[in-house]
Write an enzyme that holds these catalytic residues in place. Structure first.
Site, PDB file in Angstrom:
ATOM      1  CB  CYS A 113     -12.662  13.827  -9.696  1.00  0.00           C
ATOM      2  SG  CYS A 113     -11.936  13.494  -8.098  1.00  0.00           S
ATOM      3  CG  HIS A 253     -16.492  15.057  -8.954  1.00  0.00           C
ATOM      4  ND1 HIS A 253     -16.585  13.783  -8.439  1.00  0.00           N
ATOM      5  CD2 HIS A 253     -15.399  15.622  -8.388  1.00  0.00           C
ATOM      6  CE1 HIS A 253     -15.582  13.587  -7.601  1.00  0.00           C
ATOM      7  NE2 HIS A 253     -14.847  14.687  -7.552  1.00  0.00           N
ATOM      8  CG  ASN A 283     -14.022  13.346  -4.220  1.00  0.00           C
ATOM      9  OD1 ASN A 283     -14.332  12.566  -5.117  1.00  0.00           O
ATOM     10  ND2 ASN A 283     -13.128  14.310  -4.376  1.00  0.00           N
TER      11      ASN A 283
HETATM   12  N1  ACO Z   1     -10.280  19.524  10.059  1.00  0.00           N
HETATM   13  C1  ACO Z   1      -9.999  20.693  10.661  1.00  0.00           C
HETATM   14  N2  ACO Z   1      -9.208  21.627  10.096  1.00  0.00           N
HETATM   15  C2  ACO Z   1      -8.700  21.346   8.873  1.00  0.00           C
HETATM   16  C3  ACO Z   1      -8.955  20.138   8.217  1.00  0.00           C
HETATM   17  C4  ACO Z   1      -9.770  19.203   8.864  1.00  0.00           C
HETATM   18  N3  ACO Z   1     -10.089  18.030   8.316  1.00  0.00           N
HETATM   19  N4  ACO Z   1      -8.311  20.157   7.024  1.00  0.00           N
HETATM   20  C5  ACO Z   1      -7.680  21.319   6.935  1.00  0.00           C
HETATM   21  N5  ACO Z   1      -7.894  22.051   8.057  1.00  0.00           N
HETATM   22  C6  ACO Z   1      -7.399  23.377   8.382  1.00  0.00           C
HETATM   23  C7  ACO Z   1      -6.132  23.722   7.631  1.00  0.00           C
HETATM   24  O1  ACO Z   1      -4.985  23.217   8.259  1.00  0.00           O
HETATM   25  C8  ACO Z   1      -6.172  25.233   7.635  1.00  0.00           C
HETATM   26  O2  ACO Z   1      -5.706  25.665   8.885  1.00  0.00           O
HETATM   27  P1  ACO Z   1      -4.802  27.019   9.009  1.00  0.00           P
HETATM   28  O3  ACO Z   1      -5.715  28.113   8.509  1.00  0.00           O
HETATM   29  O4  ACO Z   1      -4.512  27.082  10.460  1.00  0.00           O
HETATM   30  O5  ACO Z   1      -3.618  26.783   8.123  1.00  0.00           O
HETATM   31  C9  ACO Z   1      -7.664  25.545   7.563  1.00  0.00           C
HETATM   32  O6  ACO Z   1      -8.348  24.349   7.954  1.00  0.00           O
HETATM   33  C10 ACO Z   1      -8.142  25.950   6.169  1.00  0.00           C
HETATM   34  O7  ACO Z   1      -7.608  25.015   5.227  1.00  0.00           O
HETATM   35  P2  ACO Z   1      -7.880  25.164   3.685  1.00  0.00           P
HETATM   36  O8  ACO Z   1      -7.186  24.064   2.978  1.00  0.00           O
HETATM   37  O9  ACO Z   1      -7.631  26.570   3.245  1.00  0.00           O
HETATM   38  O10 ACO Z   1      -9.454  24.890   3.678  1.00  0.00           O
HETATM   39  P3  ACO Z   1     -10.462  25.008   2.491  1.00  0.00           P
HETATM   40  O11 ACO Z   1     -11.541  25.909   2.856  1.00  0.00           O
HETATM   41  O12 ACO Z   1      -9.787  25.216   1.177  1.00  0.00           O
HETATM   42  O13 ACO Z   1     -11.111  23.531   2.472  1.00  0.00           O
HETATM   43  C11 ACO Z   1     -10.941  21.528   1.144  1.00  0.00           C
HETATM   44  C12 ACO Z   1     -10.296  22.416   2.203  1.00  0.00           C
HETATM   45  C13 ACO Z   1     -12.241  21.016   1.706  1.00  0.00           C
HETATM   46  C14 ACO Z   1      -9.998  20.391   0.819  1.00  0.00           C
HETATM   47  C15 ACO Z   1     -11.235  22.367  -0.124  1.00  0.00           C
HETATM   48  O14 ACO Z   1     -10.102  23.130  -0.458  1.00  0.00           O
HETATM   49  C16 ACO Z   1     -11.605  21.529  -1.327  1.00  0.00           C
HETATM   50  O15 ACO Z   1     -12.663  20.936  -1.380  1.00  0.00           O
HETATM   51  N6  ACO Z   1     -10.779  21.531  -2.382  1.00  0.00           N
HETATM   52  C17 ACO Z   1     -11.092  20.960  -3.679  1.00  0.00           C
HETATM   53  C18 ACO Z   1     -11.090  19.475  -3.677  1.00  0.00           C
HETATM   54  C19 ACO Z   1     -11.321  18.995  -5.094  1.00  0.00           C
HETATM   55  O16 ACO Z   1     -12.242  19.400  -5.776  1.00  0.00           O
HETATM   56  N7  ACO Z   1     -10.460  18.103  -5.576  1.00  0.00           N
HETATM   57  C20 ACO Z   1     -10.551  17.648  -6.927  1.00  0.00           C
HETATM   58  C21 ACO Z   1     -11.272  16.407  -7.030  1.00  0.00           C
HETATM   59  S1  ACO Z   1     -10.552  15.128  -6.050  1.00  0.00           S
HETATM   60  C22 ACO Z   1      -9.817  13.945  -7.154  1.00  0.00           C
HETATM   61  O17 ACO Z   1      -9.545  14.200  -8.321  1.00  0.00           O
HETATM   62  C23 ACO Z   1      -9.461  12.601  -6.519  1.00  0.00           C
END
Ligand code: ACO
Length: 326
Positions: A113, A253, A283
Site C-alpha cells: 500500500c 492511503h 482499499n
Molecule cells: N463482517 C462481520 N464481522 C467481521 C468481518 C466482516 N467482514 N471481519 C471480521 N469480523 C469480525 C471478526 O471475526 C471479529 O469477531 P470476534 O470478535 O467474534 O472474533 C470482529 O469482527 C472484530 O474483528 P477485528 O479484526 O478485531 O476488527 P477490527 O476492528 O480490527 O477491523 C479491519 C478489521 C477493518 C481489517 C481493521 O483491523 C483494519 O482496517 N486493519 C488495517 C488494514 C490495513 O491498514 N492494512 C494495511 C494496508 S493493506 C495492504 O498493504 C494491501
C-alpha cells in the site's frame, strides 16, 4: 535547486461496482459492520479481460493528456503494484509496450500500500540527480484477483483501480519538498500472499488450501498503522517547518476511515481537509493515493501553492510520506 513536480494526473476505475449489500450475499457480513469498521460502502472490480496493465494504461493516458505530453516524451516508467499481470515480465514493461513508448526504461516496484510513496521517492531521486527529466509513475492494482472471496476479514476491504502522475524536473520552489520511506520486515507476516513465489511454488495443494490469496492480521496491522502514521505526519511537517494549519489537504492511503481519522486528529485537521475516496473505492493499495490525488485535482480541491501531505502504510511492513507544494 532542482526538484520534481507533478504536471499531470490521471486515474481509472473499472465499471463494475460491488456494494456491501452484494457482499452480504457472499460471506457472513453486513453493510453496517463494513461501514462502521472501515468506512467502505462499495468498491470497483476489474472486468474478466482487464489486468493491472490495462487499468494502468487508462490512468497513464489521462495523466499524459493532462501534462500535455506524448508517451515518447517520458524518460522512465515506474509501476507500483502487488498484483502484476504476471510474475515475469514486469507490468511496467507491458504498459510501456501498450503506450508505444519503445526503448523507455520501465520497472515495477513492490511496497504494497506504500507503493506510490516509494515510487515517488524513486522518481524524485532520479529527477533530482539529473538522470531523468520526465517520469510516469503509476499505482495500479487488481486486488480482486488476489482476494479470497470466502474470507470476510479481507474481501470486504479491497478494490481495483489505477492512478498515475507525470513528474517533471523544475527549478521552481514548488514541487515535491520531501519524501520519506520506511520499512520493518520483521512484521512481514501481518500481511502476505503465502504461495506462488519461490518460498511456496504453486501446486494443487496450495491452490486447494487457498494460499494464493491475501492473508491479513487486520487488527494488529491496524494498531501499528495508527501509531506509526500519527508520528510520521507530525515528523514530516516538522522537518519541512510547515504548521498543520498551513496544510491544505491530507491525501492518505485509503485503508480504513478510523486510521485516517486518527491521523487527521493528531494534526488537528478537520475531515474537510482530508481527501476521502475509501467509501466508493475501498482499499486499492498502491493505487489509492494517485486516484485520490487525481480526484482532488479534477474537483478543484488543490490550488497553486497549496501544501499537500501524502501518507501510506502497508504490507512489508512499509510506510512513507511526502510533502508537496503544488
Ligand atoms: N463482517 C462481520 N464481522 C467481521 C468481518 C466482516 N467482514 N471481519 C471480521 N469480523 C469480525 C471478526 O471475526 C471479529 O469477531 P470476534 O470478535 O467474534 O472474533 C470482529 O469482527 C472484530 O474483528 P477485528 O479484526 O478485531 O476488527 P477490527 O476492528 O480490527 O477491523 C479491519 C478489521 C477493518 C481489517 C481493521 O483491523 C483494519 O482496517 N486493519 C488495517 C488494514 C490495513 O491498514 N492494512 C494495511 C494496508 S493493506 C495492504 O498493504 C494491501
Amino acid at each position: 535547486m532542482v526538484r520534481s513536480r507533478i504536471i499531470g494526473t490521471g486515474s481509472y476505475l473499472p465499471k463494475r461496482v460491488l456494494t456491501n449489500f452484494d457482499l452480504e450475499r457472499m460471506v457472513e457480513t453486513s453493510d453496517e459492520w463494513i461501514r462502521e469498521r472501515t468506512g467502505i460502502r462499495e468498491r470497483r472490480i476489474a472486468a474478466e479481460e482487464e489486468a493491472t496493465s490495462d487499468l494502468a494504461l487508462m490512468a497513464s493516458r489521462e495523466a499524459l493528456r493532462a501534462a500535455g505530453l506524448k508517451p515518447k516524451d517520458i524518460d522512465l516508467i515506474l509501476v507500483a503494484t502487488v498484483t502484476s499481470d504476471m510474475l515475469l515480465p514486469s507490468t511496467a514493461c507491458i504498459l510501456q509496450h501498450k503506450l508505444g513508448a519503445k526503448d523507455t526504461p520501465a520497472f515495477d516496484l513492490n511496497a504494497a500500500c506504500s507503493g506510490f510513496i516509494y515510487g515517488l521517492s524513486v522518481a524524485d531521486a532520479f529527477i533530482r540527480s539529473g538522470t531523468y527529466e520526465r517520469i510516469l509513475l503509476v499505482g495500479a492494482e487488481t486486488l480482486s484477483r488476489a482476494t479470497d472471496w470466502q474470507d470476510r476479514t479481507t474481501c470486504v476491504l479491497l478494490g481495483d483501480g489505477a492512478g498515475a502522475v507525470v513528474l517533471e524536473k523544475t527549478k521552481a520552489k514548488r514541487g515535491v519538498l520531501s519524501v520519506d520511506i520506511y520499512a520493518d520486515g520483521s512484521m512481514w507476516d501481518l500481511l502476505h500472499i503465502p504461495a506462488g513465489g519461490s518460498r511456496m511454488p504453486a501446486t494443487k495443494e496450495t491452490v486447494k488450501n487457498r494460499l494464493h490469496f491475501i492473508k491479513m492480521r487486520g487488527n494488529e496491522t491496524f494498531r501499528v498503522a495508527v501509531r506509526t502514521l500519527e508520528k510520521l505526519v507530525v515528523d514530516t511537517l516538522k522537518k519541512n517547518r510547515v504548521k498543520p494549519e498551513e496544510l491544505s489537504l491530507l491525501i492518505p492511503h485509503q485503508a480504513n476511515h478510523r486510521i485516517i481519522a486518527a491521523t487527521a486528529k493528531r494534526l488537528g485537521l478537520g475531515l474537510d481537509r482530508v481527501m476521502l475516496t475509501l467509501d466508493r473505492h475501498g482499499n486499492t493499495s498502491a493505487a489509492s493515493i494517485p486516484i485520490a490525488l487525481d480526484e482532488a485535482v479534477r474537483t478543484g480541491r488543490i490550488k497553486k501553492d497549496d501544501y499537500i501531505l501524502l501518507e501510506a502504510f502497508g504490507g512489508g511492513l512499509t510506510w512513507g510520506s511526502a510533502l508537496i507544494r503544488w
